[in-house]
Each structure stands twice: as C-alpha cells, then as structure tokens.
Motif scaffolding. Structure first.
Motif, PDB file in Angstrom:
ATOM      1  N   GLY A 166       0.811  -1.217   0.000  1.00 32.70           N
ATOM      2  CA  GLY A 166       0.000   0.000   0.000  1.00 32.70           C
ATOM      3  C   GLY A 166       0.838   1.258   0.000  1.00 32.70           C
ATOM      4  N   PRO A 167       0.169   2.409   0.120  1.00 28.30           N
ATOM      5  CA  PRO A 167       0.881   3.688   0.065  1.00 28.30           C
ATOM      6  C   PRO A 167       1.790   3.895   1.277  1.00 28.30           C
ATOM      7  N   GLY A 168       2.829   4.713   1.089  1.00 24.37           N
ATOM      8  CA  GLY A 168       3.774   4.985   2.166  1.00 24.37           C
ATOM      9  C   GLY A 168       3.134   5.805   3.271  1.00 24.37           C
ATOM     10  N   ARG A 169       3.379   5.393   4.508  1.00 22.33           N
ATOM     11  CA  ARG A 169       2.820   6.119   5.653  1.00 22.33           C
ATOM     12  C   ARG A 169       3.865   6.294   6.733  1.00 22.33           C
ATOM     13  N   VAL A 170       3.868   7.484   7.302  1.00 21.21           N
ATOM     14  CA  VAL A 170       4.706   7.747   8.479  1.00 21.21           C
ATOM     15  C   VAL A 170       3.771   8.273   9.566  1.00 21.21           C
ATOM     16  N   ALA A 171       3.921   7.749  10.772  1.00 22.48           N
ATOM     17  CA  ALA A 171       3.094   8.220  11.891  1.00 22.48           C
ATOM     18  C   ALA A 171       4.011   8.671  13.019  1.00 22.48           C
ATOM     19  N   VAL A 172       3.811   9.897  13.463  1.00 23.35           N
ATOM     20  CA  VAL A 172       4.645  10.468  14.520  1.00 23.35           C
ATOM     21  C   VAL A 172       3.763  10.708  15.742  1.00 23.35           C
ATOM     22  N   ARG A 173       4.232  10.282  16.907  1.00 16.81           N
ATOM     23  CA  ARG A 173       3.469  10.489  18.150  1.00 16.81           C
ATOM     24  C   ARG A 173       4.344  11.148  19.201  1.00 16.81           C
ATOM     25  N   VAL A 174       3.769  12.100  19.895  1.00 13.77           N
ATOM     26  CA  VAL A 174       4.469  12.738  21.010  1.00 13.77           C
ATOM     27  C   VAL A 174       3.628  12.480  22.255  1.00 13.77           C
ATOM     28  N   ALA A 175       4.252  11.974  23.311  1.00 16.95           N
ATOM     29  CA  ALA A 175       3.487  11.671  24.527  1.00 16.95           C
ATOM     30  C   ALA A 175       4.381  11.817  25.751  1.00 16.95           C
ATOM     31  N   SER A 176       3.720  11.988  26.891  1.00 15.59           N
ATOM     32  CA  SER A 176       4.462  12.021  28.157  1.00 15.59           C
ATOM     33  C   SER A 176       4.766  10.598  28.589  1.00 15.59           C
ATOM     34  N   THR A 177       5.883  10.446  29.279  1.00 21.51           N
ATOM     35  CA  THR A 177       6.187   9.173  29.923  1.00 21.51           C
ATOM     36  C   THR A 177       6.279   9.455  31.418  1.00 21.51           C
ATOM     37  N   GLU A 178       6.570   8.417  32.176  1.00 21.86           N
ATOM     38  CA  GLU A 178       6.654   8.574  33.623  1.00 21.86           C
ATOM     39  C   GLU A 178       7.656   9.668  34.012  1.00 21.86           C
ATOM     40  N   ASN A 179       8.777   9.703  33.287  1.00 25.04           N
ATOM     41  CA  ASN A 179       9.788  10.684  33.683  1.00 25.04           C
ATOM     42  C   ASN A 179      10.272  11.567  32.537  1.00 25.04           C
ATOM     43  N   GLY A 180       9.410  11.764  31.534  1.00 23.35           N
ATOM     44  CA  GLY A 180       9.859  12.634  30.462  1.00 23.35           C
ATOM     45  C   GLY A 180       8.909  12.652  29.279  1.00 23.35           C
ATOM     46  N   VAL A 181       9.513  12.793  28.107  1.00 23.40           N
ATOM     47  CA  VAL A 181       8.733  12.918  26.873  1.00 23.40           C
ATOM     48  C   VAL A 181       9.246  11.893  25.870  1.00 23.40           C
ATOM     49  N   ARG A 182       8.288  11.300  25.143  1.00 22.70           N
ATOM     50  CA  ARG A 182       8.676  10.289  24.151  1.00 22.70           C
ATOM     51  C   ARG A 182       8.160  10.713  22.780  1.00 22.70           C
ATOM     52  N   ILE A 183       9.012  10.581  21.770  1.00 16.97           N
ATOM     53  CA  ILE A 183       8.590  10.829  20.387  1.00 16.97           C
ATOM     54  C   ILE A 183       8.802   9.532  19.616  1.00 16.97           C
ATOM     55  N   GLU A 184       7.730   9.034  19.009  1.00 16.85           N
ATOM     56  CA  GLU A 184       7.843   7.795  18.228  1.00 16.85           C
ATOM     57  C   GLU A 184       7.581   8.091  16.769  1.00 16.85           C
ATOM     58  N   ILE A 185       8.391   7.490  15.909  1.00 16.14           N
ATOM     59  CA  ILE A 185       8.262   7.700  14.468  1.00 16.14           C
ATOM     60  C   ILE A 185       8.141   6.324  13.812  1.00 16.14           C
ATOM     61  N   ASP A 186       6.951   6.012  13.303  1.00 19.27           N
ATOM     62  CA  ASP A 186       6.719   4.714  12.648  1.00 19.27           C
ATOM     63  C   ASP A 186       6.665   4.904  11.142  1.00 19.27           C
ATOM     64  N   ASP A 187       7.204   3.938  10.419  1.00 20.33           N
ATOM     65  CA  ASP A 187       6.999   3.944   8.971  1.00 20.33           C
ATOM     66  C   ASP A 187       6.564   2.556   8.541  1.00 20.33           C
ATOM     67  N   ASN A 188       5.972   2.451   7.356  1.00 18.77           N
ATOM     68  CA  ASN A 188       5.573   1.135   6.851  1.00 18.77           C
ATOM     69  C   ASN A 188       6.501   0.699   5.718  1.00 18.77           C
ATOM     70  N   GLY A 189       7.763   1.102   5.847  1.00 15.27           N
ATOM     71  CA  GLY A 189       8.776   0.750   4.853  1.00 15.27           C
ATOM     72  C   GLY A 189       9.234  -0.698   4.984  1.00 15.27           C
ATOM     73  N   PRO A 190      10.267  -1.045   4.230  1.00 16.32           N
ATOM     74  CA  PRO A 190      10.712  -2.452   4.182  1.00 16.32           C
ATOM     75  C   PRO A 190      11.469  -2.924   5.428  1.00 16.32           C
ATOM     76  N   GLY A 191      11.783  -2.022   6.348  1.00 16.56           N
ATOM     77  CA  GLY A 191      12.485  -2.438   7.561  1.00 16.56           C
ATOM     78  C   GLY A 191      14.000  -2.374   7.407  1.00 16.56           C
ATOM     79  N   VAL A 192      14.683  -2.668   8.515  1.00 12.79           N
ATOM     80  CA  VAL A 192      16.149  -2.597   8.549  1.00 12.79           C
ATOM     81  C   VAL A 192      16.696  -4.012   8.428  1.00 12.79           C
ATOM     82  N   SER A 193      17.582  -4.226   7.450  1.00 20.34           N
ATOM     83  CA  SER A 193      18.118  -5.583   7.287  1.00 20.34           C
ATOM     84  C   SER A 193      19.072  -5.913   8.431  1.00 20.34           C
ATOM     85  N   ASP A 194      19.264  -7.223   8.681  1.00 15.05           N
ATOM     86  CA  ASP A 194      20.106  -7.659   9.806  1.00 15.05           C
ATOM     87  C   ASP A 194      21.518  -7.094   9.719  1.00 15.05           C
ATOM     88  N   THR A 195      22.067  -7.050   8.511  1.00 13.66           N
ATOM     89  CA  THR A 195      23.445  -6.569   8.388  1.00 13.66           C
ATOM     90  C   THR A 195      23.546  -5.076   8.714  1.00 13.66           C
TER      91      THR A 195
END
Ligand code: ADP
Length: 234
Positions: A143-172
């Motif tokens: 399907g089409p390329g998608r990136v999702a970014v989330r900003v949220a509080s954590t117990e002791n700070g701030v978290r930024i998550e960046i998801d993509d639906n790309g092919p992933g990172v190869s083992d090497t």
C-alpha cells in the motif's frame, strides 16, 4: 559532530546538515521561477515560494552558527521548549518532501511538559529520523507509504515515536545502524542517525528502534527525561 570527531568527519557532517535546507532553497527558487512564467501570474504564490526559500536559508545559517558554537565550546544553547510544537514544526518542514515521494505523514501530539533543551539540536535529530522514515515509507511494499509520529508524556519525560511502513532494517545494517558512514542509500552519507544519537544523548536522552514485524516497517523512539534541571515551570 562530537567534540572528538576528526576534522574530516566534521566536514562531512556539516555538509549533511546544510545540504537539505540548501536543496530546499533551490527547489523553492525553481518553483518561483516557473510561477513567474505562468499565465496568469499569481504574485502571492511567488511571494510564498520566495519566503519559504528565505526561511530555509535562515535555517542553514542557524545550523552553521550552532555547529560553530558546539565545536568551539561544546555547549548546548537551551531554552524552554514545547516538544509537541517542535515536532509539529519538523513534520511541517518534511511534508513537501513526503508528498513528493507519495508518503503521508500523520502527527498525534499529546500535551507534554516543557523542557529546557537546545531546540535546534533536537530539531535536527528529529529531522534526520523523520527523513529516514519518509525514505523508507517511499519504498513500502504494501500500500501507500505512511509515516506516523506520536508525542506523549512518559513517567519521567517525553517520548517521540516515528513509525513507517517501509521495508524495515536488514540484519546486516541493524548491527551498525547508529555508526557514522553507515548508509544503504546511493546519495546517503550515513551520518543522520549517528548525529541524532549524539544530539539526543547530549540531552541525557536515548534513541532506539524496533522492527514492527517482517515487512511491516520500523519504529524509532526518542526519549528525553524531564529532570529538575531541565524542567520548566514545574
Ligand atoms: P543516511 O540516511 O544518509 O543513509 P542515516 O544514518 O540517517 O544515514 O541512516 C543509516 C541507514 O540506516 C540508512 O541508509 C538506512 O539503510 C537505515 N535506516 C535508517 N532509518 C531507517 C528506516 N526508518 N527504515 C529502514 N532503514 C532505515
């Protein structure tokens, strides 16, 4: 970028950081030129393109000045910062590029506590990760390329998550992901993630990644602690 980096690596790093805004300047000027030739001519759109070019030049200048400061003093120039707003700025900056690659970018930003950080450095760290996510999503198999970014509080700070639906990172690649000059891209320099880790850890934070499943994409996560020293108005 590190205080211990060789002059050569520093030069390459500098080139990496300023090449993006400069190529944006070229793009916006080119668009402006085309609009000048268009009939009917729309002056407001030309002005908009020129203004964007000016903004990107200012950004390149800021980066050069910040690098000069960091190299000469190794200091962070900190100001109270809303990481949600910072992330929104970075996503807005990346949107043209994403669109050009057929990738949609979504942002979910919860209200988060202000932290006293070097905003320009964290912006740079985030740009590198989001640019990579867009590059990866542009190669999405399902399907089409998608990136999702989330900003949220954590117990002791701030978290930024960046998801993509790309092919992933190869083992090497995975083993060396954050090492300088690790790249699988034809025009890549392999400094983005090395630099991002340097910038995030300089703030006492952490950056890591995980696979979202075979062929499902990748998640990068940046975590920044809110400490008594960097908390603002707490
Ligand atoms: P560059 O983007 O110049 O290659 P980076 O240090 O930013 O340098 O990234 C290093 C390498 O890590 C990339 O070439 C790519 O192979 C891999 N990589 C980074 N982010 C992702 C991602 N979201 N999905 C898949 N691979 C990635």
């Amino acid at each position: 970028m590190t205080r211990h980096a060789t002059a050569g690596a520093m030069g390459v790093s500098l080139a990496h950081q300023i090449s993006q805004p400069l190529s944006n300047v070229a793009m916006y000027l080119h668009v402006g030129q085309q609009m000048l030739a268009a009939r009917p001519m729309e002056p407001s759109r030309i002005a908009d393109s020129l203004e964007k070019a000016t903004g990107q030049l200012r950004r390149a200048k800021d980066i050069l000045e910040r690098l000069r400061d960091f190299v000469s003093r190794g200091t962070l120039r900190t100001t109270p910062t809303d990481l949600g707003a910072l992330t929104r700025r970075v996503v807005a900056l990346a949107e043209d590029d994403a669109r050009a690659h057929g990738v949609s970018v979504r942002l979910d930003a919860d209200p988060v506590p202000q932290v006293t950080v070097d905003a320009l450095q964290l912006e740079q760290a985030l740009i590198n990760v989001i640019d990579n996510a867009i590059d990866a999503a542009a190669e999405a198999h399902r399907g089409p390329g998608r990136v999702a970014v989330r900003v949220a509080s954590t117990e002791n700070g701030v978290r930024i998550e960046i998801d993509d639906n790309g092919p992933g990172v190869s083992d090497t690649v995975a083993k060396h992901l954050f090492e300088p000059f690790m790249t699988t891209k034809q025009d890549g320099m392999g400094l983005g993630l090395a630099l991002s880790r340097e910038l995030v850890t300089a703030h006492g934070g952490a950056i890591d990644w995980q696979s979202l499943g075979p062929g499902e994409g990748t998640r990068f996560r940046i975590e920044l602690p809110v400490t008594p020293e960097n908390a603002h108005g707490a």
